[in-house]
Design a protein around this motif. Structure first.
Motif, PDB file in Angstrom:
ATOM      1  N   SER A  12     -24.627   2.239  81.966  1.00 20.47           N
ATOM      2  CA  SER A  12     -24.672   3.146  83.125  1.00 20.47           C
ATOM      3  C   SER A  12     -26.053   3.781  83.220  1.00 20.47           C
ATOM      4  O   SER A  12     -26.194   5.007  83.191  1.00 20.47           O
ATOM      5  CB  SER A  12     -23.591   4.221  83.002  1.00 20.47           C
ATOM      6  OG  SER A  12     -22.305   3.656  82.931  1.00 20.47           O
ATOM      7  N   GLU A  13     -27.072   2.932  83.330  1.00 24.07           N
ATOM      8  CA  GLU A  13     -28.447   3.427  83.268  1.00 24.07           C
ATOM      9  C   GLU A  13     -28.789   4.397  84.400  1.00 24.07           C
ATOM     10  O   GLU A  13     -29.509   5.378  84.193  1.00 24.07           O
ATOM     11  CB  GLU A  13     -29.439   2.262  83.284  1.00 24.07           C
ATOM     12  CG  GLU A  13     -29.344   1.335  82.092  1.00 24.07           C
ATOM     13  CD  GLU A  13     -28.209   0.336  82.208  1.00 24.07           C
ATOM     14  OE1 GLU A  13     -27.762   0.070  83.344  1.00 24.07           O
ATOM     15  OE2 GLU A  13     -27.753  -0.177  81.170  1.00 24.07           O
ATOM     16  N   GLU A  14     -28.291   4.129  85.607  1.00 24.69           N
ATOM     17  CA  GLU A  14     -28.623   4.988  86.745  1.00 24.69           C
ATOM     18  C   GLU A  14     -28.109   6.405  86.518  1.00 24.69           C
ATOM     19  O   GLU A  14     -28.812   7.382  86.773  1.00 24.69           O
ATOM     20  CB  GLU A  14     -28.027   4.414  88.036  1.00 24.69           C
ATOM     21  CG  GLU A  14     -28.400   5.220  89.273  1.00 24.69           C
ATOM     22  CD  GLU A  14     -27.786   4.660  90.549  1.00 24.69           C
ATOM     23  OE1 GLU A  14     -27.935   5.305  91.607  1.00 24.69           O
ATOM     24  OE2 GLU A  14     -27.145   3.589  90.491  1.00 24.69           O
ATOM     25  N   TRP A  15     -26.883   6.514  86.019  1.00 26.13           N
ATOM     26  CA  TRP A  15     -26.316   7.847  85.756  1.00 26.13           C
ATOM     27  C   TRP A  15     -26.974   8.491  84.544  1.00 26.13           C
ATOM     28  O   TRP A  15     -27.277   9.678  84.557  1.00 26.13           O
ATOM     29  CB  TRP A  15     -24.814   7.720  85.532  1.00 26.13           C
ATOM     30  CG  TRP A  15     -23.903   7.639  86.717  1.00 26.13           C
ATOM     31  CD1 TRP A  15     -22.528   7.650  86.657  1.00 26.13           C
ATOM     32  CD2 TRP A  15     -24.206   7.537  88.116  1.00 26.13           C
ATOM     33  NE1 TRP A  15     -21.988   7.545  87.917  1.00 26.13           N
ATOM     34  CE2 TRP A  15     -22.996   7.479  88.829  1.00 26.13           C
ATOM     35  CE3 TRP A  15     -25.396   7.467  88.836  1.00 26.13           C
ATOM     36  CZ2 TRP A  15     -22.941   7.379  90.220  1.00 26.13           C
ATOM     37  CZ3 TRP A  15     -25.348   7.357  90.227  1.00 26.13           C
ATOM     38  CH2 TRP A  15     -24.140   7.324  90.891  1.00 26.13           C
ATOM     39  N   LEU A  16     -27.214   7.701  83.496  1.00 21.33           N
ATOM     40  CA  LEU A  16     -27.825   8.248  82.283  1.00 21.33           C
ATOM     41  C   LEU A  16     -29.228   8.776  82.572  1.00 21.33           C
ATOM     42  O   LEU A  16     -29.642   9.791  81.993  1.00 21.33           O
ATOM     43  CB  LEU A  16     -27.874   7.172  81.194  1.00 21.33           C
ATOM     44  CG  LEU A  16     -28.366   7.609  79.811  1.00 21.33           C
ATOM     45  CD1 LEU A  16     -27.483   8.713  79.237  1.00 21.33           C
ATOM     46  CD2 LEU A  16     -28.410   6.411  78.852  1.00 21.33           C
ATOM     47  N   VAL A  35     -27.823   9.277  71.437  1.00 14.81           N
ATOM     48  CA  VAL A  35     -27.085   8.461  72.402  1.00 14.81           C
ATOM     49  C   VAL A  35     -26.090   7.589  71.652  1.00 14.81           C
ATOM     50  O   VAL A  35     -26.480   6.742  70.846  1.00 14.81           O
ATOM     51  CB  VAL A  35     -28.029   7.589  73.245  1.00 14.81           C
ATOM     52  CG1 VAL A  35     -27.225   6.732  74.224  1.00 14.81           C
ATOM     53  CG2 VAL A  35     -29.031   8.454  73.999  1.00 14.81           C
ATOM     54  N   ALA A  36     -24.808   7.818  71.911  1.00 13.62           N
ATOM     55  CA  ALA A  36     -23.739   7.010  71.313  1.00 13.62           C
ATOM     56  C   ALA A  36     -23.433   5.875  72.284  1.00 13.62           C
ATOM     57  O   ALA A  36     -22.680   6.039  73.241  1.00 13.62           O
ATOM     58  CB  ALA A  36     -22.504   7.871  71.059  1.00 13.62           C
ATOM     59  N   ASP A  37     -24.031   4.732  72.039  1.00  9.46           N
ATOM     60  CA  ASP A  37     -24.019   3.609  72.982  1.00  9.46           C
ATOM     61  C   ASP A  37     -22.991   2.564  72.546  1.00  9.46           C
ATOM     62  O   ASP A  37     -23.176   1.868  71.558  1.00  9.46           O
ATOM     63  CB  ASP A  37     -25.425   3.006  73.027  1.00  9.46           C
ATOM     64  CG  ASP A  37     -25.577   1.901  74.050  1.00  9.46           C
ATOM     65  OD1 ASP A  37     -24.555   1.446  74.600  1.00  9.46           O
ATOM     66  OD2 ASP A  37     -26.727   1.478  74.302  1.00  9.46           O
ATOM     67  N   ASP A  38     -21.938   2.440  73.348  1.00  7.97           N
ATOM     68  CA  ASP A  38     -20.807   1.570  73.010  1.00  7.97           C
ATOM     69  C   ASP A  38     -21.048   0.117  73.424  1.00  7.97           C
ATOM     70  O   ASP A  38     -20.177  -0.520  74.012  1.00  7.97           O
ATOM     71  CB  ASP A  38     -19.534   2.120  73.665  1.00  7.97           C
ATOM     72  CG  ASP A  38     -18.258   1.494  73.105  1.00  7.97           C
ATOM     73  OD1 ASP A  38     -18.324   0.849  72.055  1.00  7.97           O
ATOM     74  OD2 ASP A  38     -17.197   1.658  73.751  1.00  7.97           O
ATOM     75  N   GLY A  39     -22.270  -0.394  73.146  1.00  8.09           N
ATOM     76  CA  GLY A  39     -22.533  -1.811  73.356  1.00  8.09           C
ATOM     77  C   GLY A  39     -23.252  -2.176  74.634  1.00  8.09           C
ATOM     78  O   GLY A  39     -23.080  -3.288  75.155  1.00  8.09           O
ATOM     79  N   SER A  40     -24.093  -1.277  75.157  1.00  5.79           N
ATOM     80  CA  SER A  40     -24.828  -1.561  76.393  1.00  5.79           C
ATOM     81  C   SER A  40     -25.866  -2.663  76.191  1.00  5.79           C
ATOM     82  O   SER A  40     -26.246  -2.988  75.066  1.00  5.79           O
ATOM     83  CB  SER A  40     -25.547  -0.300  76.896  1.00  5.79           C
ATOM     84  OG  SER A  40     -24.633   0.737  77.164  1.00  5.79           O
ATOM     85  N   THR A  41     -26.369  -3.196  77.291  1.00  5.25           N
ATOM     86  CA  THR A  41     -27.433  -4.195  77.239  1.00  5.25           C
ATOM     87  C   THR A  41     -28.776  -3.524  76.933  1.00  5.25           C
ATOM     88  O   THR A  41     -28.863  -2.298  76.822  1.00  5.25           O
ATOM     89  CB  THR A  41     -27.544  -4.942  78.573  1.00  5.25           C
ATOM     90  OG1 THR A  41     -28.023  -4.036  79.583  1.00  5.25           O
ATOM     91  CG2 THR A  41     -26.197  -5.518  78.998  1.00  5.25           C
ATOM     92  N   PHE A  42     -29.827  -4.331  76.852  1.00  7.10           N
ATOM     93  CA  PHE A  42     -31.175  -3.835  76.524  1.00  7.10           C
ATOM     94  C   PHE A  42     -31.691  -2.820  77.551  1.00  7.10           C
ATOM     95  O   PHE A  42     -32.610  -2.060  77.274  1.00  7.10           O
ATOM     96  CB  PHE A  42     -32.147  -5.004  76.434  1.00  7.10           C
ATOM     97  CG  PHE A  42     -32.425  -5.667  77.763  1.00  7.10           C
ATOM     98  CD1 PHE A  42     -33.510  -5.273  78.543  1.00  7.10           C
ATOM     99  CD2 PHE A  42     -31.589  -6.663  78.256  1.00  7.10           C
ATOM    100  CE1 PHE A  42     -33.768  -5.862  79.769  1.00  7.10           C
ATOM    101  CE2 PHE A  42     -31.842  -7.253  79.483  1.00  7.10           C
ATOM    102  CZ  PHE A  42     -32.921  -6.861  80.247  1.00  7.10           C
ATOM    103  N   LYS A  43     -31.090  -2.787  78.764  1.00  7.98           N
ATOM    104  CA  LYS A  43     -31.560  -1.879  79.806  1.00  7.98           C
ATOM    105  C   LYS A  43     -31.428  -0.412  79.390  1.00  7.98           C
ATOM    106  O   LYS A  43     -32.251   0.425  79.751  1.00  7.98           O
ATOM    107  CB  LYS A  43     -30.801  -2.131  81.110  1.00  7.98           C
ATOM    108  CG  LYS A  43     -31.114  -3.465  81.766  1.00  7.98           C
ATOM    109  CD  LYS A  43     -30.352  -3.629  83.070  1.00  7.98           C
ATOM    110  CE  LYS A  43     -30.665  -4.968  83.727  1.00  7.98           C
ATOM    111  NZ  LYS A  43     -29.909  -5.138  84.996  1.00  7.98           N
ATOM    112  N   THR A  44     -30.381  -0.104  78.632  1.00  9.53           N
ATOM    113  CA  THR A  44     -30.210   1.272  78.165  1.00  9.53           C
ATOM    114  C   THR A  44     -31.311   1.647  77.180  1.00  9.53           C
ATOM    115  O   THR A  44     -31.860   2.747  77.236  1.00  9.53           O
ATOM    116  CB  THR A  44     -28.821   1.459  77.533  1.00  9.53           C
ATOM    117  OG1 THR A  44     -27.818   1.319  78.546  1.00  9.53           O
ATOM    118  CG2 THR A  44     -28.686   2.830  76.891  1.00  9.53           C
TER     119      THR A  44
END
Length: 273
Positions: A12-16, A35-44
């Motif tokens: 959710s890069e736009e919201w983050l 940032v607790a990232d539950d498996g996002s792509t490299f974009k995060t």
């Protein structure tokens, strides 16, 4: 550091990005972001790297591979990665008002956790909010929101800037002082004492379940939902299933009835401390 802000996210890069802007202008800047990232792509990761220079302390990116909804697991990893003894939990779709961190620090107290809320925005306004609207804090203005098409309702009182009114509303609200994943804080030692989040749970009440075990362990809570303000940006919840919600309700019911404090499937994988 006075505090660690733990932010959950998933693709959710736009919201983050909007959330990061909100934290970049906090009145108290002595905090870290985890940032607790539950498996996002490299974009995060790219977004995090682009914001790293805007904060007094580094942004810590805690990531694991995408294996479906694993929020409790990534939160437990973020807790262990945090460097402060006081933790503020929120989500990557919640823009904080500029006094958000300062308000949590003001109200923190031994023996308590803080229970905050949010003001939910429709998708149309969530998308309209620009970087400038956050920097100027226009997006927290009732008049600005009404100009964007938001209908007047009683919940707008959550956005009051009057501290006396906020204190009064915190006192009279019938809303329970629960642990809310979008806006709650507490001492790390109190979270570790109940073994953190329950990794046996999926979506639906997992945050409140943590708070209920903390209550069972003798903790109290304070209501700050009208003082610690964040805007909840709209999004879909494809991970919400009736099966997971029903399972979580059963776990919570069992824990309440049996006064459970420690769960074996938490930060530490063992049956008892």
């Amino acid at each position: 550091m006075k505090l660690s802000v733990i932010i959950t996210t998933y693709n959710s890069e736009e919201w983050l990005r909007k959330v990061f802007i909100g934290y970049s202008i906090q009145t108290d800047s002595d905090f870290e972001i985890v940032v607790a990232d539950d498996g996002s792509t490299f974009k995060t990761k790219e977004l995090i790297d682009s914001f790293s220079s805007k904060f007094k302390n580094p942004i810590v990116h805690v990531w694991h591979e995408d294996d479906g909804f694993q929020k409790p697991s990534i939160l437990n990893k973020a807790i262990l990665a945090s460097q402060s003894d006081y933790l503020l939990f929120t989500d990557g779709d919640c823009i904080p008002r500029k006094d958000f961190v300062a308000t949590h620090l003001k109200h923190k107290e031994e023996g308590y956790f803080l229970s905050g809320g949010y003001f939910k925005l429709p998708m149309s306004i969530s998308e309209k909010i620009t970087e400038q609207d956050i920097l100027t804090q226009n997006c927290f203005s009732i008049s600005w929101l009404k100009k964007q098409g938001l209908a007047f309702n009683f919940k707008l009182t959550k956005l009051t800037h009057n501290k006396w009114l906020a204190t009064f509303m915190n006192w009279i609200t019938p809303t329970k002082r629960s642990w809310n994943g979008h806006n709650s804080s507490g001492f790390k030692k109190d979270i570790l004492a109940v073994n953190g989040f329950n990794e046996a749970m999926k979506y639906g009440g997992l945050d409140r379940e943590l708070g209920e075990r903390m209550f069972n362990n003798g903790m109290l809570s304070k209501q700050i939902r009208y003082s610690a303000i964040c805007l909840h940006l709209d999004h879909k919840r494809s991970y919400a299933t009736q099966e997971s919600i029903a399972k979580n309700k059963a776990i919570r019911s069992f824990n309440k009835k049996n006064k459970i404090t420690w769960i074996p499937d938490g930060i530490y994988k063992k049956a008892s401390p």
